[in-house]
Motif scaffolding. Structure first.
Motif, short mmCIF file in Angstrom:
data_model
loop_
_atom_site.label_atom_id
_atom_site.label_comp_id
_atom_site.label_asym_id
_atom_site.label_seq_id
_atom_site.Cartn_x
_atom_site.Cartn_y
_atom_site.Cartn_z
N ASN A 162 55.88 47.27 -1.25
CA ASN A 162 55.72 48.45 -1.71
C ASN A 162 55.09 48.43 -3.36
N GLU A 174 51.57 49.46 -4.76
CA GLU A 174 51.57 50.14 -6.12
C GLU A 174 50.58 49.82 -6.96
N ASN A 231 47.46 51.47 -8.54
CA ASN A 231 47.29 51.93 -10.07
C ASN A 231 46.16 51.34 -10.82
#
Length: 432
Positions: free
Chosen positions: A21, A25, A29
């Motif tokens: 995860n 991310e 991002n």
């Protein structure tokens, strides 16, 4: 050498799910960051339309093999099918030509990628509460994830320059038994290991086969990168070296063709395996379990993979020759870039020089974990994988896995320059 005790992933820092995860991310991002995090194959070599257009080759082959008309063959390929697969004969021929592995089609079960093959083998072999998996650390996150999901402990062992792999393995077996555990299988990526990029020598393979046979342990030999050698002479697979009937070979077409096919396989040896089960008995157990999980591997995916093999006379060497050249160029670009970026720090920064595969490992004079990976992404525009994400103990805290497969030389040079700026800033701060 350090030998951590057998334990499940939940006791080793953050869970694998948290790690994945986090990486997802960071990638989302910072989409413009140059990525050395993903070991994906190079997409410019996917030729989907041409591969799909070859489908009639397999339809004709399948019809001939089964004494069917072409329309009936097409309909059967689109239906539910044989659990063990419809291209086992072609896989056996390809393994003989490309890997020197001699096996019969009846020894093969086709799976939905190699990940399903691993899961089937682990869950069929580790059925007693005291059964555990043995693995080198750091380890491919796919095997540790399977262990975590099924609540099966892993006994990791770390191999260093002073300890032969077989010796480290024997010590891990002794430690596990002292703790009341029963080592049931050993997971290995002998060729260009993910994450380290290392290769086990022929002697090490033979010695580990001997250790496992003596201790009643099945070896899962995972070989996704074996055909991607850029220098030196290939080492025979453990399956082809095995005279003890203890090696199960795991393969996939995700790297040699493309991951989207989701076609992998397991090859089970003939004869009596460790634990007293016959190879045929294990294959039946894998087939039975698969029939209740995925029913059968996509026959359309198998037909496309089979058609590609037929068009290549069942050898993938010509097909992947330009891919190998691309990866070799990328690896060389990364090695040259590392040498340039860290020329002032050669006494404290080092890396291995893999003869193949998708990865190499960078060693730094400070710890490199989540925080450092996020700083690299946010402030320097480069995505990396801390080796501690793959570790099953406390090892790898100051190392980074760098993937060079799915990139281009110019981006590699820019990305390593950015990574060098981060390391320089960190070292400069420490010195001040």
């Amino acid at each position: 050498m350090t030998i951590p005790s057998a334990r499940t992933g939940s006791t080793i820092g953050s869970s694998r799910l948290d790690v994945m995860n986090f990486l997802n991310e960071v990638a989302q991002n910072y989409p413009s960051a140059i990525s050395f995090a993903s070991g994906r194959p190079a997409e410019q070599f996917f030729n989907l339309e041409a591969w799909i257009n070859r489908l009639p080759l397999f339809v004709e082959h399948f019809a001939t093999q089964n004494g069917l008309g072409l329309e009936t063959a097409r309909n059967l390929i689109g239906q539910y099918g044989r659990t063990n697969g419809i291209m086992c004969d072609l896989i056996a021929r390809q393994l003989a030509l490309d890997e020197g592995i001699l096996c019969k089609p009846a020894q093969i079960v086709v799976t939905a990628g190699c990940q399903e093959a691993m899961n089937l083998c682990v869950t069929r072999l580790c059925r007693h509460p005291d059964d555990i998996i043995l693995s080198r650390s750091p380890a491919y996150i796919g095997i540790t994830g399977i262990a975590d999901l099924n609540g099966i402990p892993i006994a990791p062992f770390v191999v260093d320059d002073s300890t032969p792999p077989a010796e480290a393995l024997e010590q891990a077996i002794r430690n596990a038994r002292y703790e009341g555990k029963r080592p049931r299988l050993l997971y290995l990526v002998p060729d260009f290991d993910n994450p380290t990029g290392t290769v086990l020598s022929r002697d090490a393979r033979l010695q580990m086969i001997e250790v496992c046979a003596r201790n009643g342990i099945v070896i899962l030999e995972d070989n996704p990168y074996g055909m991607f050698r850029y220098n030196g002479k290939s080492v025979p697979t453990m399956f082809s070296l095995d005279t003890k009937t203890c090696v199960v070979y795991l393969g996939t077409y995700s790297k040699t063709i493309c991951p989207g096919l989701r076609v992998g396989f397991a090859v089970v040896p003939e004869g009596e395996m460790p634990g007293g089960q016959s190879g045929a008995g294990m294959l039946d157990a894998l087939s039975q379990a698969k029939s209740f999980v995925t029913v059968n591997t996509s026959q359309i995916g198998q037909a496309i993979a089979g058609a590609i093999l037929l068009s290549q006379a069942c050898s993938l060497r010509d097909l992947i020759a330009p891919v190998i050249q691309h990866y070799r160029t990328n690896r060389n670009a990364m090695l040259d870039s590392l040498a340039y970026a860290f020329s002032a720090y050669e006494d404290v920064v080092s890396w291995n020089q893999p003869d193949g595969g998708f990865f190499l490992t960078l060693r730094l004079p400070f710890e490199f974990g989540r925080e450092e990976a996020e700083i690299c992404a946010s402030e320097y525009g480069v995505l990396t994988m801390p080796l501690s994400f793959f570790a099953l103990g406390e090892d790898g805290r100051n190392q980074v896995r760098l993937a060079f497969s799915n990139s281009q030389p110019e981006r590699i040079r820019t990305g390593i320059e950015r990574l060098g700026m981060f390391v320089t800033a960190r070292l400069h701060g420490r010195r001040e």
